[in-house]
Design an enzyme around this catalytic site. Sequence first.
Site, short mmCIF file in Angstrom:
data_model
loop_
_atom_site.label_atom_id
_atom_site.label_comp_id
_atom_site.label_asym_id
_atom_site.label_seq_id
_atom_site.Cartn_x
_atom_site.Cartn_y
_atom_site.Cartn_z
N ASP A 45 0.97 -1.23 0.03
CA ASP A 45 0.02 -0.10 -0.02
C ASP A 45 0.83 1.20 0.03
OD1 ASP A 45 -2.00 -1.77 0.41
OD2 ASP A 45 -2.09 -1.60 2.55
N SER A 53 3.06 2.61 10.28
CA SER A 53 4.51 2.45 9.99
C SER A 53 4.78 3.38 9.00
CB SER A 53 4.74 0.91 9.86
OG SER A 53 4.10 0.69 8.39
O1 RIB Z 1 -2.05 -4.57 2.80
C1 RIB Z 1 -2.54 -4.48 4.33
C2 RIB Z 1 -3.78 -4.31 4.56
O2 RIB Z 1 -4.36 -5.19 4.12
C3 RIB Z 1 -3.77 -4.19 6.16
O3 RIB Z 1 -3.78 -3.07 6.70
C4 RIB Z 1 -5.23 -4.97 6.30
O4 RIB Z 1 -6.09 -4.29 6.90
C5 RIB Z 1 -5.42 -5.40 4.59
O5 RIB Z 1 -6.62 -4.66 4.36
#
Ligand code: RIB
Length: 304
Positions: free
Chosen positions: A255, A294
């Site tokens: 992400d 983080s």
């Molecule tokens: O990519 C990590 C995320 O995937 C986590 O924060 C969890 O909530 C899932 O959605």
Amino acid sequence: MSNSITVLGIFVADLCFIGKKIPSIGQTQIGNDFQIGPGGKGSNQAITVAKLNGDVNFISRLGDDEYGHMALEIYKSNNVKINSVLLDKNEKTGVAGIFIDEKGNNSINVIPGVANKISKKDIDNNLDTIKDSKIFLTQLEISTDITMYALEKAKDFNCITILNPAPARIIDNRYFKLIDFFTPNEKEAEFYLNKKIENEEDIKQAAKDLLNFGIKNVIITLGEKGAFFKNDKEEYFLDAYKMTDKVVDTTGAGDVFNGALAIALSNNKSVKEAIIFANKVAAISTTKLGAANSIPTIDQINSK
Ligand code: RIB
């Protein structure tokens, strides 16, 4: 058009169980630590953009409960714009159960909760926000139907579209042409191509096959091996950022990569510069526990 970025996706509270190993089926282990923190791929991506000083709108739904308020607090302290976040009094904010081992690996089970109610109407209610955005970034934690609907709108408005296909879900072939940047990891790329990726040649071939779907640019993220980029003009591998600190938790690193990629592209960096930057920010995020908690700030990144 402004420089802003719109992210569509979910927020959930991450319930993190840290132990020596990720327990196997039927196994009980005594763990080392427990933490509840902000998560959800879309939310993590939006917070990444904001922490890197980007102008970001998040489209989502939250419950009016403890975890929903946890989300609102982190959006407020990081300047994530929440005009497009609907607070639903009748539904509960979702959660994710996350097992993390001592090498920082994880396995995740997400219950989207109220985010399952995100609808086409939510997209229609926010067309002006999407229209005014340079970049539209989303993932696959809400239904593909709504995600594709939003991508169609974003493309109609000439946004640069980034689809992070996580978790991997079937996408009808006709939608691939809506995607400017497709950012699977190796496992997700395998899902879309229905074949194993085992070496560099496989990675190159996978990116080529994905481009043949009609996608404009493919970035296959490779974890500690970096990333591979391909479009119809060029292709290259880029190494991961060299880390000196220990990896604690890789949750949310993908992400962070996508959020950092989006902000770099919105600032007119070249694709290569954007990927190098995203690799760095994602790597730094693995040195702390938690997903959104983080994500480094721009000052922390510049000091590395
Ligand atoms: O990519 C990590 C995320 O995937 C986590 O924060 C969890 O909530 C899932 O959605």
